[in-house]
Design a protein around this motif. Sequence first.
Motif, short mmCIF file in Angstrom:
data_model
loop_
_atom_site.label_atom_id
_atom_site.label_comp_id
_atom_site.label_asym_id
_atom_site.label_seq_id
_atom_site.Cartn_x
_atom_site.Cartn_y
_atom_site.Cartn_z
N VAL A 65 -6.79 3.42 5.02
CA VAL A 65 -6.13 4.46 4.24
C VAL A 65 -6.60 5.82 4.75
N GLU A 78 1.08 4.10 -3.01
CA GLU A 78 0.78 5.51 -2.78
C GLU A 78 1.80 6.41 -3.47
N MET A 86 0.82 -1.21 0.00
CA MET A 86 0.00 0.00 0.00
C MET A 86 0.85 1.26 0.00
#
Length: 331
Positions: free
Chosen positions: A316, A142, A138
Amino acid sequence: MKKVLAGFAASTLAAAIASPAFAADPVRIGAATYGLQGEFMQLWSNALEDHPAVKSGDVEVTVFDGRYDALVQSNQFDSMITRQYDAILFVPIDADACVGPVIQATAAGIPVVGSNTRCNSDQLASFVGSDDVLAGQMVAEEVIDKIGGNGKVVVIEGPIGQSAQVDRAEGIDSVLAEHPGIEVLERRTANWSRAEALSLMENWLTSHQDEIDGVIAQNDEMAIGAIQAIQASGRSLDDIAVAGVDGITDALKAVQQGQMATILQDAAAQAQGALDVALARLGKADALPLSETWTTYPDLAWNDGQDDTYNIPWTVVTNDNVESLLAQRQQ
């Protein structure tokens, strides 16, 4: 009441009246953290104070500051075994060095519940944490998405050999392998430290000048250290994408200001969930666990606290939820 002691005990959460599910004396739990310098482990430790069984006095928790040293943690285990704690919550600094202490505690009849970082032992009673391979994926995504899938990045890692460092590196590498347009200029550890990351990033900015397009940091403390170095160098954060992991308070504020991206690791759920599981393994839990972990994440099945692994989901952090997350932190 909370007191901090160097080396062994860091905090004692007092005992008082026991509920029918518990004996007259409180259940004594040792919570062995890898270190209390960073905010995340402080959040993890403080969350134990708010566990219903601790607040009622049914459970007494003593938090140990491991000082980022596997030998210190081993010595703390010796102390807990000698003092005959009922159970241990364990956040190890090293995934291999932790094996011996777990074996010793288990042999002494003390269940060890891992939390946050893993130990490479099959003798843990259970593990309550989050999937760090997914976190690595993740955080890499990003940064790569922000720079459009092409560019040069640096990677700042946690303490070499800790499970979070190993697993997040695996996740980062799996994403990098899918993006041939990304070049890794530098990759080194800053040991979860903001100050170390600042120094590292200062050196990289000098060595590579305007080449760096992104910073993939394995935790928020290191991401913020990188941001401080970038700002001090006169470069704009509009030109360098930065992302970290944990959702500590300063990182949430940095998201608000458009300086970085982060994913929230729920320290409270990990700590309180681990304590719930420890009580279940001691036969001290009712049909339903006491903390809010299991209602906060309804898809996380309790299964009477008997599962080998409980993975708390990542969140998130976005412009839509950051304000509410900060408000929760201030409660």
